[in-house]
Write a protein that holds these residues in place. Sequence first.
Motif, mmCIF file in Angstrom:
data_model
loop_
_atom_site.group_PDB
_atom_site.id
_atom_site.type_symbol
_atom_site.label_atom_id
_atom_site.label_comp_id
_atom_site.label_asym_id
_atom_site.label_seq_id
_atom_site.Cartn_x
_atom_site.Cartn_y
_atom_site.Cartn_z
ATOM 1 N N LYS A 1 0.827 -1.205 0.000
ATOM 2 C CA LYS A 1 0.000 0.000 0.000
ATOM 3 C C LYS A 1 0.862 1.256 0.000
ATOM 4 C CE LYS A 1 -3.908 2.111 2.448
ATOM 5 N NZ LYS A 1 -4.790 2.023 3.626
ATOM 6 N N LYS A 2 1.983 1.220 0.760
ATOM 7 C CA LYS A 2 2.896 2.362 0.781
ATOM 8 C C LYS A 2 3.508 2.597 -0.598
ATOM 9 C CE LYS A 2 3.100 4.030 5.017
ATOM 10 N NZ LYS A 2 2.815 5.464 5.300
ATOM 11 N N ARG B 1 2.253 2.077 -3.370
ATOM 12 C CA ARG B 1 1.272 2.593 -4.337
ATOM 13 C C ARG B 1 1.027 4.086 -4.167
ATOM 14 N NH1 ARG B 1 -3.387 -2.125 -4.753
ATOM 15 N NH2 ARG B 1 -2.299 -3.375 -6.317
ATOM 16 N N GLU B 2 1.576 4.669 -3.111
ATOM 17 C CA GLU B 2 1.453 6.115 -2.943
ATOM 18 C C GLU B 2 2.388 6.816 -3.930
ATOM 19 O OE1 GLU B 2 2.198 6.976 1.124
ATOM 20 O OE2 GLU B 2 0.445 5.864 1.855
#
Length: 702
Positions: free
Chosen positions: A51-52, A54-55
Amino acid sequence: MKSKSSIFYILAVVGFVLFAYYIISIGTLLQSPTLIQTGLEEHTFDFIFLKKLREPIPLLFLQIMVVCGFARIMGYIFSRKLNQPSVMGEIVAGILLGPSLLGYYFPNFLDFLFPKSSLSNLTTFSQIGLVLFMFIIGMELDLKVLKNKVHSAIIISHASIIFPFVLGMLLAYYVYADYAPSNITFLSFSLFLGIAMSVTAFPVLARILQERNLTRTPLGAMVITCAAADDITAWILLAIIVTISKAGNFSSALFTIGLTITYILGMIFIIAPFLKRLGTIYISRENLTKSAVAIVLLILFASAFATETIGIHALFGAFLAGVIMPAEGNFKKLIAEKIEDIAIILFLPIFFVITGLRTQITLLDDPKLWGILGMVILFAVIGKFVGSAIAARISGSNWEDSLTIGALMNTRGLMELVVLNIGYDLGILSPAIFAVFVLMALITTLSTGPAMDGIQRLFSKKAIQIPIPKVEENKLRVVVAFAQEKMGKSLVRFAYALSGNQKKNVDITALHISPNDTLTNEELRKYRESSFEEIRTTGREFGMVVKTEYRVTDNITYEIVNFAKQNHSNLLLIGAAKPLFSRSYTGGKIKSILNYTPATVGVLIDNGLESYDKVGILYRNSDDAILTFSEKLTTLKGMKSAKIKIADILQPETDLNPYSISIAKLIPYSLVIIDLDEWEELEFEKLDSMPTSFLLVRFLHK
């Protein structure tokens, strides 16, 4: 006790394994949507990490690391292993990271690494990089060379534009109906294909000339002049074609052309004189102030903004801003030093990746498209290679030079990609035709080196064999190869000492190798003179003439070895440089030079060598070659030499002192000379610190 390097390698391996584990975890999550949905419960840490990534900011940094790292690797492979310009490897890296390879076999990973939402950021980065790069290209364009060979240059450059341009328009007639975008007129499509056929890659061509040491030859000067004239003509035509394509109607085109002419006149008659006055301030300065750099960057981006707003392209503004930069003094060089590295190393690979993401070779799934690719390559070669060669022959060059000029003018490379991306952004080129022309640019550029080699072999067979002059016997022929002037000076002094003060019996050539391929001809001349200033002074100090040779190349090892062969040298002296990830002074380039040089090689490890007041000669037996090699080392004023038996510097090994060498016994000597085999056998490189300077000698014949 583990050495520091062992600990470093262990940490590096552990780090790589952890990174590989997370990449595999990401791949697993991407391949399985159900895992992504249950990630918070079953794969919490992996899911948070994913998720990180994808930032936007972490993803951008990851993209930059992958792009720059892979581009440098491919550039190294192409330059060192395939004998091609490294920029071609970087271009291929961009294509391999796109849908043609990575996306074809690992589509999910490509979507993760380069999602469509991130492409706007990458595109912006690449455009900034291109603006900076075109600014540098504009500064490299030496308009003075056009004055010296105007007649021949005009004939050859115009022929290399007209022939492929006409063939490109004929090709457009054949492919327009099936492959042109529906909203593009035939005029815009045909004009753009014509100019896409006509571009010559000035930067790649210049690099090829430098790597082959042709820059300062009449042939090199002619080709550089032709390429410069070709570039100017092609970019003017491209600006007109872009104007016609974007204007939509004749009146709008006239208005855009009028604004463009006004802009160009303003740059030449208002901005250029201002910059010239600014340049006079820095004729002799070694650096630019922050205010001066800010002014230059403001002019650059204002020029790019003006052309983009007018309706042509920001790259034209950047190019013209570079052209009008003052040529006097160090101004251009100082500006290039501020901009060049970040533009070429960071931004350009991103542009190659954007091009690669647009290049879908898998679209060529129709035999007709492969036939079109073959036709495009054929027309491109006939137009550029044949057209330039015939024009060069008509203008007075012999057939060998004419064919070589044709092969070099057929180089397209990076400039072609810039033109193709402009056409793609304007919607003039469809994805399939874009892919076809990208492949054409790669093939024609990669063929330049082999074509030149073939031409050279063809005419060398026909040439009259000139007998090689007999090499004088009993003469010490020394090549001193150096990168830093201080090292060169030390090596020249040592070479003279080995001659036994017999100036007639020594022939010393100082070879300065530089990987810098960004200097103009005038800068190369000045740099060459300054590089050998202290070398010549040292020669005059001993009443001898030191021959000098300056080479620019990416393949430093090959250049040194080849020069030593051609010079019939019996001694090569070089300076040592410890590789970044190794403790060995004889690894990397040094190892290759030691393996392939057909002469005795001396490798100097300079640890503050200032004088030869006391030289130690390490030997094992009285018949060692190192004693014969060093027997004349008392010729320099103040030089004293002493023989040191290896047995005298050894000491018993203990747990506290695992090394057998007594460092204290070497400290009194400013320089220690030792056989390379003894150096390696005694494991000198295990010493935590070097107590003195060393000369490692590898003898050709023991």
